[in-house]
Scaffold this motif. Sequence first.
Motif, PDB file in Angstrom:
ATOM      1  N   GLU A 299       0.828  -1.207   0.000  1.00  0.00           N
ATOM      2  CA  GLU A 299       0.000   0.000   0.000  1.00  0.00           C
ATOM      3  C   GLU A 299       0.861   1.255   0.000  1.00  0.00           C
ATOM      4  OE1 GLU A 299      -3.107   2.519  -0.138  1.00  0.00           O
ATOM      5  OE2 GLU A 299      -3.128   0.350  -0.441  1.00  0.00           O
ATOM      6  N   ALA A 300       1.963   1.245   0.783  1.00  0.00           N
ATOM      7  CA  ALA A 300       2.828   2.413   0.838  1.00  0.00           C
ATOM      8  C   ALA A 300       3.454   2.697  -0.528  1.00  0.00           C
ATOM      9  CB  ALA A 300       3.904   2.207   1.897  1.00  0.00           C
ATOM     10  N   LEU A 301       3.945   1.656  -1.218  1.00  0.00           N
ATOM     11  CA  LEU A 301       4.545   1.866  -2.544  1.00  0.00           C
ATOM     12  C   LEU A 301       3.489   2.280  -3.568  1.00  0.00           C
ATOM     13  CD1 LEU A 301       7.128  -1.079  -2.731  1.00  0.00           C
ATOM     14  CD2 LEU A 301       7.558   1.347  -2.279  1.00  0.00           C
ATOM     15  N   THR A 302       2.275   1.754  -3.425  1.00  0.00           N
ATOM     16  CA  THR A 302       1.197   2.176  -4.326  1.00  0.00           C
ATOM     17  C   THR A 302       0.902   3.657  -4.158  1.00  0.00           C
ATOM     18  OG1 THR A 302       0.215  -0.025  -4.257  1.00  0.00           O
ATOM     19  CG2 THR A 302      -1.206   1.774  -4.981  1.00  0.00           C
ATOM     20  N   ASN A 303       0.896   4.143  -2.920  1.00  0.00           N
ATOM     21  CA  ASN A 303       0.685   5.570  -2.687  1.00  0.00           C
ATOM     22  C   ASN A 303       1.822   6.398  -3.253  1.00  0.00           C
ATOM     23  OD1 ASN A 303      -1.766   5.263  -1.397  1.00  0.00           O
ATOM     24  ND2 ASN A 303      -0.840   5.037   0.636  1.00  0.00           N
ATOM     25  N   VAL A 304       3.060   5.900  -3.139  1.00  0.00           N
ATOM     26  CA  VAL A 304       4.187   6.604  -3.744  1.00  0.00           C
ATOM     27  C   VAL A 304       4.008   6.674  -5.255  1.00  0.00           C
ATOM     28  CG1 VAL A 304       6.679   6.559  -4.118  1.00  0.00           C
ATOM     29  CG2 VAL A 304       5.744   5.972  -1.876  1.00  0.00           C
ATOM     30  N   GLN A 305       3.620   5.568  -5.869  1.00  0.00           N
ATOM     31  CA  GLN A 305       3.418   5.518  -7.314  1.00  0.00           C
ATOM     32  C   GLN A 305       2.361   6.520  -7.764  1.00  0.00           C
ATOM     33  OE1 GLN A 305       4.970   3.134  -9.583  1.00  0.00           O
ATOM     34  NE2 GLN A 305       4.187   4.585 -11.065  1.00  0.00           N
ATOM     35  N   LYS A 306       1.291   6.655  -6.973  1.00  0.00           N
ATOM     36  CA  LYS A 306       0.174   7.489  -7.405  1.00  0.00           C
ATOM     37  C   LYS A 306       0.339   8.959  -7.051  1.00  0.00           C
ATOM     38  CE  LYS A 306      -3.096   5.110  -5.397  1.00  0.00           C
ATOM     39  NZ  LYS A 306      -4.459   4.669  -4.986  1.00  0.00           N
ATOM     40  N   HIS A 307       1.058   9.266  -5.973  1.00  0.00           N
ATOM     41  CA  HIS A 307       0.994  10.627  -5.448  1.00  0.00           C
ATOM     42  C   HIS A 307       2.336  11.328  -5.311  1.00  0.00           C
ATOM     43  CE1 HIS A 307      -3.183   9.754  -4.444  1.00  0.00           C
ATOM     44  NE2 HIS A 307      -2.768   8.650  -3.850  1.00  0.00           N
ATOM     45  N   ALA A 308       3.455  10.613  -5.395  1.00  0.00           N
ATOM     46  CA  ALA A 308       4.745  11.249  -5.114  1.00  0.00           C
ATOM     47  C   ALA A 308       5.392  11.879  -6.338  1.00  0.00           C
ATOM     48  CB  ALA A 308       5.700  10.231  -4.501  1.00  0.00           C
ATOM     49  N   GLY A 309       4.855  11.667  -7.525  1.00  0.00           N
ATOM     50  CA  GLY A 309       5.451  12.247  -8.722  1.00  0.00           C
ATOM     51  C   GLY A 309       6.314  11.258  -9.472  1.00  0.00           C
ATOM     52  N   THR A 310       6.586  11.578 -10.709  1.00  0.00           N
ATOM     53  CA  THR A 310       7.314  10.639 -11.575  1.00  0.00           C
ATOM     54  C   THR A 310       8.782  10.504 -11.219  1.00  0.00           C
ATOM     55  OG1 THR A 310       7.685  12.446 -13.149  1.00  0.00           O
ATOM     56  CG2 THR A 310       5.735  11.066 -13.491  1.00  0.00           C
ATOM     57  N   GLU A 311       9.347  11.492 -10.555  1.00  0.00           N
ATOM     58  CA  GLU A 311      10.776  11.453 -10.226  1.00  0.00           C
ATOM     59  C   GLU A 311      11.027  10.986  -8.803  1.00  0.00           C
ATOM     60  OE1 GLU A 311      13.042  11.930 -12.472  1.00  0.00           O
ATOM     61  OE2 GLU A 311      11.494  12.381 -13.979  1.00  0.00           O
ATOM     62  N   ALA A 312      10.020  10.494  -8.144  1.00  0.00           N
ATOM     63  CA  ALA A 312      10.169  10.105  -6.746  1.00  0.00           C
ATOM     64  C   ALA A 312      10.996   8.833  -6.627  1.00  0.00           C
ATOM     65  CB  ALA A 312       8.803   9.918  -6.101  1.00  0.00           C
ATOM     66  N   LYS A 313      11.605   8.711  -5.488  1.00  0.00           N
ATOM     67  CA  LYS A 313      12.390   7.521  -5.165  1.00  0.00           C
ATOM     68  C   LYS A 313      11.890   6.980  -3.826  1.00  0.00           C
ATOM     69  CE  LYS A 313      17.068   6.000  -4.004  1.00  0.00           C
ATOM     70  NZ  LYS A 313      18.484   6.434  -3.834  1.00  0.00           N
ATOM     71  N   ALA A 314      11.747   5.663  -3.738  1.00  0.00           N
ATOM     72  CA  ALA A 314      11.231   5.035  -2.519  1.00  0.00           C
ATOM     73  C   ALA A 314      12.303   4.155  -1.900  1.00  0.00           C
ATOM     74  CB  ALA A 314       9.986   4.204  -2.814  1.00  0.00           C
ATOM     75  N   GLU A 315      12.300   4.121  -0.580  1.00  0.00           N
ATOM     76  CA  GLU A 315      13.224   3.276   0.172  1.00  0.00           C
ATOM     77  C   GLU A 315      12.413   2.392   1.119  1.00  0.00           C
ATOM     78  OE1 GLU A 315      15.975   5.721   2.216  1.00  0.00           O
ATOM     79  OE2 GLU A 315      16.744   6.711   0.396  1.00  0.00           O
ATOM     80  N   VAL A 316      12.672   1.095   1.061  1.00  0.00           N
ATOM     81  CA  VAL A 316      11.974   0.121   1.894  1.00  0.00           C
ATOM     82  C   VAL A 316      12.988  -0.562   2.798  1.00  0.00           C
ATOM     83  CG1 VAL A 316      10.552  -1.958   1.930  1.00  0.00           C
ATOM     84  CG2 VAL A 316      10.235  -0.263   0.117  1.00  0.00           C
ATOM     85  N   SER A 317      12.685  -0.580   4.092  1.00  0.00           N
ATOM     86  CA  SER A 317      13.572  -1.280   5.028  1.00  0.00           C
ATOM     87  C   SER A 317      12.737  -2.215   5.896  1.00  0.00           C
ATOM     88  CB  SER A 317      14.335  -0.284   5.903  1.00  0.00           C
ATOM     89  OG  SER A 317      13.460   0.402   6.769  1.00  0.00           O
ATOM     90  N   VAL A 318      13.286  -3.419   6.101  1.00  0.00           N
ATOM     91  CA  VAL A 318      12.669  -4.428   6.956  1.00  0.00           C
ATOM     92  C   VAL A 318      13.719  -4.836   7.983  1.00  0.00           C
ATOM     93  CG1 VAL A 318      11.505  -6.649   7.075  1.00  0.00           C
ATOM     94  CG2 VAL A 318      11.244  -5.218   5.040  1.00  0.00           C
ATOM     95  N   VAL A 319      13.476  -4.499   9.256  1.00  0.00           N
ATOM     96  CA  VAL A 319      14.491  -4.677  10.288  1.00  0.00           C
ATOM     97  C   VAL A 319      13.873  -5.456  11.452  1.00  0.00           C
ATOM     98  CG1 VAL A 319      16.101  -3.526  11.843  1.00  0.00           C
ATOM     99  CG2 VAL A 319      15.576  -2.505   9.615  1.00  0.00           C
ATOM    100  N   ARG A 320      14.607  -6.455  11.936  1.00  0.00           N
ATOM    101  CA  ARG A 320      14.196  -7.186  13.146  1.00  0.00           C
ATOM    102  C   ARG A 320      14.837  -6.500  14.350  1.00  0.00           C
ATOM    103  NH1 ARG A 320      12.914 -12.498  14.954  1.00  0.00           N
ATOM    104  NH2 ARG A 320      12.603 -12.287  17.202  1.00  0.00           N
TER     105      ARG A 320
END
Length: 395
Positions: A299-320
Motif C-alpha cells: 500500500e505504501a509503494l502504491t501511494n508513492v506511485q500514485k501521489h509522489a510524482g514521476t521522479e520520486a524515489k522510494a526506500e523500503v527497510s525491513v528490520v528485526r
Amino acid sequence: MALDAALAAGVLLCMVAGSFADPHGGDGVTWSLRTPDGLSLVLMVLGAAALAFRRRAPRTVLAFTGALSLVESATGDPRAPVAMSAVIALYTVASTTDRPTTWRAGLLTMTVLTGAAMLCGPLPWYAQENLAIFAWTGIGATAGDAVRSRRAFVQAIRERAERAERTREEEARRRVAEERLRIARDLHDVVAHHIALVNVQAGVAAHVMDKRPDQAKEALAHVREASRCALGELRATVGLLRQSGDPEAPTEPAPGLDRLDELVATFRNAGLRVEVARTDHGTTLPAAVDLAAYRVIQEALTNVQKHAGTEAKAEVSVVRVGPHIEITVLDDGAGDAPPGDAPAGDGGGHGLLGMRERVTALRGTLTTGPRYGGGFRVHAILPVEGRAGAEGRPG
C-alpha cells in the motif's frame, strides 16, 4: 384459581373425613367413629376456602389458617384436623419466598401450633396427635423450600443457556464483521496496487505507441502481468465467500515478505525507483504478521506511485528489532499526500486506514506523515511473538 380451588376442595374432603375418626376410641378400641361439632366444620370450611387464595397472598393465608388452627385447638374436643390447611399454607410460603422467610415462618408456625396442641390437646403432652402437628409443619416448610430451590436451579440453568446462546450469536456476528473487514482490506490492497500499475503502464504504452513500439509492447506486457496477478488475488479472496457446496476455492497461500522482491519488481517495471534494505533474514514470521507486513509495503509503494510524482524515489527497510519487526517506507516525492489521510467522506481513499487496522489488529503500531524536507514516511512496528504468533494465516 381453578387449580387452587380444586386443591382446597380436596383438602376440605380430607379434613372432613379425618374429623370422623377418633384415634382414642373407647372400650379398648384404638380407632372409632365420632361426629364432629358444628364449629369444627365451620373452621374446616374457612381454612379450605382460604387456600384458594394461597398464591395471591401466601403470608396472609398462612396467618389466617394458623389462627383457625389455634381456635380449633382451644375449642375442639375431640379436635378436627384444621391444621392441615395451615400446613398447605406454610408450604406455599416456603415455595414462593426466600429461605430466611421460610425459616422464620416455619419456626413460628411450628412453635405456636405445636405449643397450642400440647397445652390444649389430650394428655400426655407428648401424645402422637400433638407431635404430629410438629412433624407435619416441619414437612410442609421443608418440602416448600426444596421446591423453591429446584425452581431456582432450573431457572439459573435456563438463564445460563440463554446467555450462552446470546454470547455465541454475538461472537458469530463479531467474527463475520471482522472477516468482512479483512476481505474489504484485501480487496482494496489488491485493486489499488495492481490497477495503479496497469494505469501507469497503459499511459506509457499510449505515449510511446507510435514512436517506440518495442517499449509500448513491453509496457503492455507489464499491463497483462499486473492484471493477471490482480485476477489471481481477487479469485483467491472471493473464494473465501463460497458456500460449502461450491467448487473448491483456490488454495494458494497469502503473500508474505518472501515475495517482497516480486512486489518491488512490479513497481520498478512501472518506472518507480525502489531500494530495499533487509536485516530480517532467517526470521520466521507468524502468518498474520507476514501478510500484514507485505500489505503495508504494497500500500505504501502504491501511494508513492500514485501521489509522489514521476521522479520520486522510494526506500523500503525491513528490520528485526528484538521481539518486533519494523517496516519503513520512505519517499522523497513532492506530490500530494496519500488519499488515506483524507476523510472517507471527502472522497479520500482508505489505504492508510486499512494499514492501521491491520497493524492494530496484531497489537502493533503504525506511524504515517510527511517527512521534513519533503516526501512521506510510513513506519510500522509488528510483534513477532505473542498473540500474533498464535493466529493462523487468514484466507
